[in-house]
Scaffold this active site. Structure first.
Site, PDB file in Angstrom:
ATOM      1  CB  SER A 110      -0.694   3.590 -15.105  1.00  0.00           C
ATOM      2  OG  SER A 110      -0.572   4.751 -14.331  1.00  0.00           O
ATOM      3  CG  ASP A 128      -6.653   4.180  -9.810  1.00  0.00           C
ATOM      4  OD1 ASP A 128      -5.744   4.690  -9.126  1.00  0.00           O
ATOM      5  OD2 ASP A 128      -6.484   3.776 -10.970  1.00  0.00           O
ATOM      6  CG  HIS A 153      -2.947   2.561 -10.296  1.00  0.00           C
ATOM      7  ND1 HIS A 153      -3.635   3.461 -11.090  1.00  0.00           N
ATOM      8  CD2 HIS A 153      -1.695   2.478 -10.835  1.00  0.00           C
ATOM      9  CE1 HIS A 153      -2.839   3.906 -12.052  1.00  0.00           C
ATOM     10  NE2 HIS A 153      -1.664   3.309 -11.928  1.00  0.00           N
TER      11      HIS A 153
END
Length: 273
Positions: free
Chosen positions: A100, A220, A249
């Site tokens: 991320s 996601d 995610h």
């Protein structure tokens, strides 16, 4: 053997989890409240075994790594601190795995240190030029410390809601409370500016010379596939994308076995093993 220790980087302490020996891999966590290097990567590090030298820091403002005096956090600080940490450890060449926010840092680091970074794995990554702030990332950054905030956050992270267990909620709530003071300064509203800060320019991405593996979940909601990973295919010189279906995610948790196998194969192949 996994060890936690504090390394002084440019005069400021950085908490680091280290394990194994061999080719070095810097592992960078994401930006959710309560996230730490060991919390994000300990299970992956254990599964990968002792044949890699894994380095998983708490980035500035997370866990036990404070934001250095005079700084507010952000992509530039996290990138410079990551590079300086590996310098402090005496590691000349290394792969970078980032999740991320950590994926954006990994790509920025590869562009800034092309002679050091051998390859990049960017998981559920941020960093695509012009990528908007998703409603789920906005809510995740704003999640209040405690069980309600932890439950809401985990429900947004996972496609499989069975993973939002009472023990997972309790552990995340405790981690959120422990890091609440430092975290509060990182992503104050309006939050779109912090997503913009983590977006890399086409010029920066063109400077990434290392091979890149993008790993993403098809479901996601935090960094959606269409706005986060797919645009990067146009900007990176040496890139491949692996998409997990029925995955949110955090592929490292939702598809743990396949994720680790993918990681091992890519890191091993690129190291010439």
């Amino acid at each position: 053997m996994t060890a936690l220790r504090t390394v002084t980087v440019d005069g400021s302490p950085v908490q680091v989890m280290e394990s194994g020996t061999g080719p070095a891999v810097l592992m960078l966590h994401g930006s959710g409240p309560g996230t730490t290097g060991s919390g994000a990567w300990a299970a992956t590090a254990q599964a990968l075994g002792a044949s890699l030298h894994l380095v998983a820091p708490d980035q500035a403002g997370f866990g036990r790594t404070p934001i250095p005096a005079g700084s507010r956090g952000g992509l530039r600080l996290w990138t410079e601190q990551a590079a300086a940490l590996m310098d402090a450890l005496g590691v000349e060449h290394y792969a970078v795995v980032g999740h991320s926010m950590g994926g954006a840092v990994a790509l920025a680091l590869a562009a800034a240190r092309p002679q050091q970074v051998t390859h990049v794995v960017a998981v559920s990554t941020m960093g695509a030029p012009g990528a908007p702030l998703s409603a789920d990332l906005d809510a995740l950054w704003a999640a209040p410390a405690g069980p309600l905030g932890a439950r809401d956050m985990l429900s947004r992270l996972f496609f499989d809601q069975a993973l939002v267990t009472e023990s997972a909620v309790a552990a995340r709530a405790a981690a959120m409370r422990a890091g609440a003071d430092a975290y509060a300064s990182l992503f104050p509203p309006p939050r779109a500016r912090w997503a913009d800060d983590l977006a890399l320019s086409a010029q920066t991405l063109a400077g990434v010379r290392a091979p890149v593996l993008l790993v993403h979940g098809a479901e996601d909601r935090v960094t959606p596939l269409g706005t986060a990973a797919l645009p990067l295919l146009e900007h990176l010189a040496d890139v491949r994308l692996h998409v997990f279906g029925r995955c949110g995610h955090v592929p490292a948790i939702e598809h743990a076995h396949d994720f680790r196998r993918l990681l091992s194969c890519f890191l091993g192949r690129e190291q010439g093993h």
